[in-house]
Write an enzyme that holds these catalytic residues in place. Structure first.
Site, PDB file in Angstrom:
ATOM      1  N   ALA A 133       0.852  -1.195   0.000  1.00 47.50           N
ATOM      2  CA  ALA A 133       0.000   0.000   0.000  1.00 47.50           C
ATOM      3  C   ALA A 133       0.885   1.241   0.000  1.00 47.50           C
ATOM      4  CB  ALA A 133      -0.879  -0.022   1.240  1.00 47.50           C
ATOM      5  N   GLY A 148       0.762  -5.154   1.028  1.00 48.36           N
ATOM      6  CA  GLY A 148      -0.330  -5.271   0.064  1.00 48.36           C
ATOM      7  C   GLY A 148       0.131  -5.867  -1.260  1.00 48.36           C
ATOM      8  N   GLU A 179      -0.005  -9.451  -0.704  1.00 50.86           N
ATOM      9  CA  GLU A 179      -1.426  -9.823  -0.580  1.00 50.86           C
ATOM     10  C   GLU A 179      -2.076  -9.897  -1.964  1.00 50.86           C
ATOM     11  OE1 GLU A 179      -2.077  -6.678   2.397  1.00 50.86           O
ATOM     12  OE2 GLU A 179      -3.021  -8.251   3.577  1.00 50.86           O
ATOM     13  N   GLU A 215       3.780  -5.265   7.537  1.00 54.99           N
ATOM     14  CA  GLU A 215       2.827  -4.298   8.110  1.00 54.99           C
ATOM     15  C   GLU A 215       3.046  -4.079   9.599  1.00 54.99           C
ATOM     16  OE1 GLU A 215       2.110  -6.547   5.891  1.00 54.99           O
ATOM     17  OE2 GLU A 215       0.604  -5.844   4.464  1.00 54.99           O
TER      18      GLU A 215
HETATM   19  C1  LIG Z   1      -8.518   0.330   6.870  1.00 55.28           C
HETATM   20  C2  LIG Z   1      -7.440   0.410   5.812  1.00 55.28           C
HETATM   21  C3  LIG Z   1      -7.202  -0.892   5.029  1.00 55.28           C
HETATM   22  C4  LIG Z   1      -5.908  -0.820   4.286  1.00 55.28           C
HETATM   23  C5  LIG Z   1      -5.452  -2.206   3.900  1.00 55.28           C
HETATM   24  C6  LIG Z   1      -4.003  -2.155   3.543  1.00 55.28           C
HETATM   25  C7  LIG Z   1      -3.336  -3.362   4.106  1.00 55.28           C
HETATM   26  C8  LIG Z   1      -1.912  -3.467   3.756  1.00 55.28           C
HETATM   27  O1  LIG Z   1      -1.547  -4.526   3.342  1.00 55.28           O
HETATM   28  C9  LIG Z   1      -1.008  -2.336   4.051  1.00 55.28           C
HETATM   29  C10 LIG Z   1       0.331  -2.324   3.398  1.00 55.28           C
HETATM   30  O2  LIG Z   1       0.634  -2.794   2.355  1.00 55.28           O
HETATM   31  S1  LIG Z   1       1.392  -1.427   4.314  1.00 55.28           S
HETATM   32  C11 LIG Z   1       2.841  -1.304   3.308  1.00 55.28           C
HETATM   33  C12 LIG Z   1       3.633  -2.524   3.423  1.00 55.28           C
HETATM   34  N1  LIG Z   1       4.862  -2.352   2.709  1.00 55.28           N
HETATM   35  C13 LIG Z   1       5.997  -2.071   3.328  1.00 55.28           C
HETATM   36  O3  LIG Z   1       6.079  -1.951   4.537  1.00 55.28           O
HETATM   37  C14 LIG Z   1       7.201  -1.926   2.450  1.00 55.28           C
HETATM   38  C15 LIG Z   1       7.850  -0.619   2.737  1.00 55.28           C
HETATM   39  N2  LIG Z   1       9.000  -0.433   1.891  1.00 55.28           N
HETATM   40  C16 LIG Z   1      10.151  -1.076   2.095  1.00 55.28           C
HETATM   41  O4  LIG Z   1      10.321  -1.923   2.963  1.00 55.28           O
HETATM   42  C17 LIG Z   1      11.295  -0.698   1.212  1.00 55.28           C
HETATM   43  O5  LIG Z   1      11.047   0.604   0.751  1.00 55.28           O
HETATM   44  C18 LIG Z   1      11.504  -1.641   0.009  1.00 55.28           C
HETATM   45  C19 LIG Z   1      12.015  -2.980   0.532  1.00 55.28           C
HETATM   46  C20 LIG Z   1      10.228  -1.817  -0.754  1.00 55.28           C
HETATM   47  C21 LIG Z   1      12.549  -1.014  -0.924  1.00 55.28           C
HETATM   48  O6  LIG Z   1      13.720  -0.733  -0.205  1.00 55.28           O
HETATM   49  P1  LIG Z   1      14.885   0.197  -0.826  1.00 55.28           P
HETATM   50  O7  LIG Z   1      15.965   0.262   0.206  1.00 55.28           O
HETATM   51  O8  LIG Z   1      15.198  -0.273  -2.174  1.00 55.28           O
HETATM   52  O9  LIG Z   1      14.232   1.631  -1.015  1.00 55.28           O
HETATM   53  P2  LIG Z   1      13.721   2.664   0.091  1.00 55.28           P
HETATM   54  O10 LIG Z   1      14.743   3.718   0.241  1.00 55.28           O
HETATM   55  O11 LIG Z   1      13.237   1.976   1.294  1.00 55.28           O
HETATM   56  O12 LIG Z   1      12.441   3.244  -0.636  1.00 55.28           O
HETATM   57  C22 LIG Z   1      12.549   3.963  -1.819  1.00 55.28           C
HETATM   58  C23 LIG Z   1      11.500   5.031  -1.821  1.00 55.28           C
HETATM   59  O13 LIG Z   1      10.209   4.404  -1.855  1.00 55.28           O
HETATM   60  C24 LIG Z   1       9.390   4.898  -0.815  1.00 55.28           C
HETATM   61  N3  LIG Z   1       8.512   3.793  -0.414  1.00 55.28           N
HETATM   62  C25 LIG Z   1       8.882   2.522  -0.176  1.00 55.28           C
HETATM   63  N4  LIG Z   1       7.807   1.781   0.109  1.00 55.28           N
HETATM   64  C26 LIG Z   1       6.743   2.612   0.039  1.00 55.28           C
HETATM   65  C27 LIG Z   1       5.363   2.424   0.224  1.00 55.28           C
HETATM   66  N5  LIG Z   1       4.848   1.221   0.519  1.00 55.28           N
HETATM   67  N6  LIG Z   1       4.548   3.481   0.088  1.00 55.28           N
HETATM   68  C28 LIG Z   1       5.044   4.692  -0.226  1.00 55.28           C
HETATM   69  N7  LIG Z   1       6.368   4.931  -0.420  1.00 55.28           N
HETATM   70  C29 LIG Z   1       7.188   3.883  -0.292  1.00 55.28           C
HETATM   71  C30 LIG Z   1      10.371   5.297   0.266  1.00 55.28           C
HETATM   72  O14 LIG Z   1       9.794   6.206   1.156  1.00 55.28           O
HETATM   73  C31 LIG Z   1      11.504   5.879  -0.566  1.00 55.28           C
HETATM   74  O15 LIG Z   1      11.130   7.162  -0.977  1.00 55.28           O
HETATM   75  P3  LIG Z   1      11.800   8.444  -0.316  1.00 55.28           P
HETATM   76  O16 LIG Z   1      11.306   8.464   1.114  1.00 55.28           O
HETATM   77  O17 LIG Z   1      11.292   9.566  -1.119  1.00 55.28           O
HETATM   78  O18 LIG Z   1      13.269   8.210  -0.384  1.00 55.28           O
END
Ligand SMILES: CCCCCCCC(=O)CC(=O)SCCNC(=O)CCNC(=O)[C@H](O)C(C)(C)COP(=O)(O)OP(=O)(O)OC[C@H]1O[C@@H](n2cnc3c(N)ncnc32)[C@H](O)[C@@H]1OP(=O)(O)O
Ligand SMILES: NC(=O)C1=CN([C@@H]2O[C@H](COP(=O)(O)OP(=O)(O)OC[C@H]3O[C@@H](n4cnc5c(N)ncnc54)[C@H](O)[C@@H]3O)[C@@H](O)[C@H]2O)C=CC1
Length: 721
Positions: free
Chosen positions: A61, A102, A105, A125
């Site tokens: 998400a 998500g 999922e 999450e």
């Molecule tokens: C009642 C309401 C019902 C709602 C139901 C929803 C239920 C759900 O199931 C909710 C969800 O999905 S919650 C989200 C779960 N996903 C995560 O936790 C993954 C988060 N991201 C990561 O771990 C790493 O970025 C990752 C491993 C993916 C990549 O790592 P890297 O080291 O390569 O890169 P990062 O520096 O971490 O990230 C690069 C840029 O991407 C932004 N970002 C990453 N994941 C995001 C995400 N999920 N949403 C928005 N932005 C995201 C991150 O912030 C960064 O950008 P900048 O901050 O501008 O540098």
């Protein structure tokens, strides 16, 4: 957005396109709903593949949408995933890079999952204060079984494609082009029955002694969660999957998520997620920044002093693949360090499954051995005289342009820089013990430090798997500077009537990994005692009369000095604020001796013990620390509140679900923090650390803006100076 095309004649290919991680924003969800509909209604399409652009399936998400519920427009995830699962054409997820939250999922709603061998998957999450509430908590246990699902969902850990295959989470692993492999696979399963592929129809694989399993897991989770509610909700959701029909399980998932979603903890954890990324975009008061400063590659590094810290730093460097020259002058330490480093590397290799990095380290007893290295990290005793000498020697021995770093925890980095020919090439690299494990690295720059060096060190920290925070130079930098008023308050509270257990319990219930006195026993009371002696603060026997508890006009507690005089150095001597079975043991037990020691101390100083509440412990210790945090911001030592919060979460055991001290202050309400500080400062005029800092007053006067707006107020305050 989402792109759609027909490939190989009969495969509908849906590509998620939303940089940076193809997060499921409202536009993407719209795109998925539309393109799935298109594929399913096109008679030429016999099967469907869903993939993500730029080698990334989906990061879940869009976390930014969580800031307000009003942002969460667009098609909801759950019916979108249901419609994919219910499709009468096979849908295959082609997972490159990663499928998280998500994103996974969504893949679990597909009928098949093919992952690239380098891809990772997970349901993180819980680390954002949530649970996988788009059916993940219900589908995953049905697919891979309750114990494995509990392990993934309650920790949020990312697993490799190989592990996912072993668990049955993915159906195939591809070494080359995953999308091609998925298209080929989709062609091969076209027209086949999908009855056995819809996970929501599965029964959870039976678990013997299910009640006992859940009780056991719940107990473990409660202990490790330290007050965080999401891991507990995750266990409850998986229990629903194991005991209820799918539809009822989904209802329970929804209820649990609703509680979590609006909790302050979810806000705090999501703040931490972004704060961790904000600190990577460092800046210096000179205007130098992460995006305009370029480092240069480091091939060979050296560590000077192979004691507690030097050994861990050597391991951390070697694990990045660098050649390391490790220097120790004392024979005994030299021999012990070689063995210790080798054991640490072996344990690390076992844990990570990566090859040993032994061969890359060369050991020497002479500083001459570092002549050709690109970067040196000094980790000798915390003694300014000795460190100055080492820096003079390094400056003479090393090739021009070598970066010189110090692991000092308190000393003046500029003073060390001034001992060298190129002071601009000196910074602090403040690791935390154990240095190869602890995630935090404080990078301490001085007014002369070159941005190139800061860029090099920040990059090196990243390679070592650290969360690096660039901060200015002052006594104790950010972390230890803020720790001092916190610890002082804990000592003063002891004098006033508390016990070490009472204070530690209040802090541990708040969520700290360890209370102030347990930490003190762990790191050794003698360390601070040595420093205080050097500063002329210690009076033998603790002194007497009024002056005994005042230094330089400010309240001082000689309690720590008295403990040290009795040889009570903490865990290492088996006696400290607590007692231990034997020296080196970690099991802290209250010591009845402490009671009479404190009674006698209070009687000597005319102090009357009073009842101290948990609230007072928290307010005095935490608000004193937070107040110092505002001073750190005001002085420009930290670029923003995120820097302070990340330092505390990663280096000092601050509970992540409370977001860090500055975020916590914001959650409590700045006006409340100010009012309580004023109250305590009035009652204790000899404790200047309780006098509210002017930045805190200014923030309250400007309407207590949210934490992400503080930088603007700070900028105004600083421009008026
Ligand atoms: C009642 C309401 C019902 C709602 C139901 C929803 C239920 C759900 O199931 C909710 C969800 O999905 S919650 C989200 C779960 N996903 C995560 O936790 C993954 C988060 N991201 C990561 O771990 C790493 O970025 C990752 C491993 C993916 C990549 O790592 P890297 O080291 O390569 O890169 P990062 O520096 O971490 O990230 C690069 C840029 O991407 C932004 N970002 C990453 N994941 C995001 C995400 N999920 N949403 C928005 N932005 C995201 C991150 O912030 C960064 O950008 P900048 O901050 O501008 O540098
Ligand atoms: N121990 C801790 O938890 C932390 C310590 N630090 C800092 O790290 C530095 C080192 O601390 P520790 O490792 O705890 O000390 P330590 O006492 O365990 O080790 C220091 C080592 O340096 C060696 N040494 C002394 N002079 C030397 C020289 N001229 N050349 C080569 N080796 C020499 C000593 O023989 C000893 O092995 C200090 O500045 C300390 O403030 C920083 C963060 C945490």
């Amino acid at each position: 957005m989402t792109q759609y095309s027909r490939v190989s004649g009969s495969v509908g290919l849906i590509t998620l396109k939303n940089p940076p991680v193809n997060q499921l924003s409202a536009v993407v969800r719209h795109g998925i709903v539309d393109t799935v509909q298109k594929a399913l209604s096109d008679p030429k399409v016999k099967s469907v593949v869903i993939c993500g652009q730029n080698g990334m399936f989906c990061g879940g998400a869009d976390i930014k949408e969580f800031q307000t519920l009003a942002n969460m427009r667009g098609p909801p995830l759950i019916p979108m995933i249901h419609s994919i699962e219910a499709a009468d054409k096979p849908v295959v997820a082609a997972i490159e890079g990663g499928a998280f939250g998500g994103g996974l999922e969504l893949a679990l709603g597909c009928h098949y999952r093919i992952a690239h061998s380098k891809a990772k998957v997970g349901l993180p999450e819980v680390t954002l204060g949530l649970l996988p509430a788009a059916g993940g908590s219900q589908r995953l246990p049905r697919l891979i079984g309750v114990p494995a699902a509990l392990s993934l969902i309650t920790t949020g850990r990312h697993i490799t494609a190989a592990e996912a295959l072993q668990l049955g989470l993915v159906d195939q692993v591809a070494d080359h082009n995953t999308v091609d492999a998925a298209v080929k696979f989709a062609l091969s399963v076209a027209g086949q029955s999908l009855d056995a592929r819809r996970i929501s129809n599965f029964q959870c694989p039976p678990v013997p002694n299910m009640d006992a399993l859940f009780e056991d897991v719940m107990q473990k989770v409660r202990t490790t969660a330290r007050g965080a509610i999401a891991p507990i909700a995750c266990v409850q959701a998986v229990r629903a999957a194991a005991t209820l029909p799918y539809t009822q399980g989904m209802q329970r998932e929804k209820e649990l998520m609703a509680t979590l979603f609006t909790s302050g903890q979810a806000r705090a954890l999501q703040y931490c997620f972004f704060a961790q990324r904000v600190v990577g975009r460092w800046s210096m008061p000179s205007g130098a920044r992460w995006d305009t400063s370029k480092g240069r590659p480091i091939h060979k590094a050296a560590v000077i002093g192979l004691g507690t810290m030097g050994r861990g730093i050597t391991v951390a460097l070697a694990q990045t693949g660098l050649s390391v020259v490790a220097v120790e002058t004392q024979e005994k330490q030299f021999m012990e360090a070689k063995k210790a480093v080798s054991n640490m590397l072996e344990r690390g290799a076992k844990r990570s499954g990566k090859p040993l990095a032994h061969g890359k380290i060369t050991y020497s007893q002479s500083l001459q051995a570092v002549a050709d290295v690109d970067l040196v990290i000094e980790a000798v005793f915390e003694d300014m005289g000795l460190k100055k000498k080492v820096f003079q020697q390094l400056s003479a021995v090393c090739k021009p342009g070598t970066f010189l770093c110090t692991n000092t925890s308190t000393l003046d980095v500029d003073e060390l820089a001034s001992q060298t020919h190129q002071p601009e090439l000196v910074v602090g690299m403040h690791f935390f013990a154990p240095a190869h494990i602890m995630k935090l690295l404080e990078v301490v720059y001085g007014p002369r430090s070159s941005p190139e060096l800061v860029a090099v060190v920040m990059e090196l920290g990243k390679k070592m798997g650290k969360v690096s925070v660039a901060v200015g130079n002052c006594r104790g930098f950010v972390g230890n500077r803020m720790l001092k008023p916190y610890r002082d308050q804990a000592y003063f509270l002891l004098e006033e009537g508390a016990t070490p257990q009472l204070i530690d319990q209040a802090l541990e219930e708040f969520g700290f990994a360890m209370g102030a006195f347990k930490v003190s026993d762990l790191s050794g009371l003698d360390v601070g005692w040595k420093v205080r002696k050097e500063e002329g603060l210690v009076q033998p026997g603790g002194g007497s009369g009024k002056s005994a508890r005042i230094r330089n006009g400010v309240r001082y507690s000689p309690l720590g000095d008295l403990m040290c005089e009795q040889g009570r150095f903490g865990q290492k001597t088996g006696r400290g604020w607590y007692q231990y079975d034997k020296p080196g043991s970690r099991d802290a037990r209250p010591d009845p001796w402490m009671h009479s020691f404190l009674e006698e101390y209070r009687a000597r100083h005319g102090l009357v013990a009073r009842r101290i509440s948990n609230q007072e412990v928290l307010e005095r210790c935490l608000y004193a620390m937070i107040n110092e945090g505002f001073r750190v911001l005001e002085d420009g030592i930290a670029a923003g509140p995120e820097d302070i919060d990340i330092i505390y979460v990663f280096g000092y055991g601050w509970p992540r679900h409370r977001g860090g001290p500055m975020f916590y202050a914001n959650m409590v309400g700045l006006e409340i923090v100010l009012e309580r500080l004023e109250h305590y400062a009035q009652a204790n005029p000899d404790m200047p650390t309780l006098q509210p800092c002017s930045l805190l007053r200014k923030l309250v006067a400007s309407g207590s803006p949210p934490v992400n707006k503080w930088k603007e107020v700070i900028k105004n305050v600083r421009s008026q100076l």
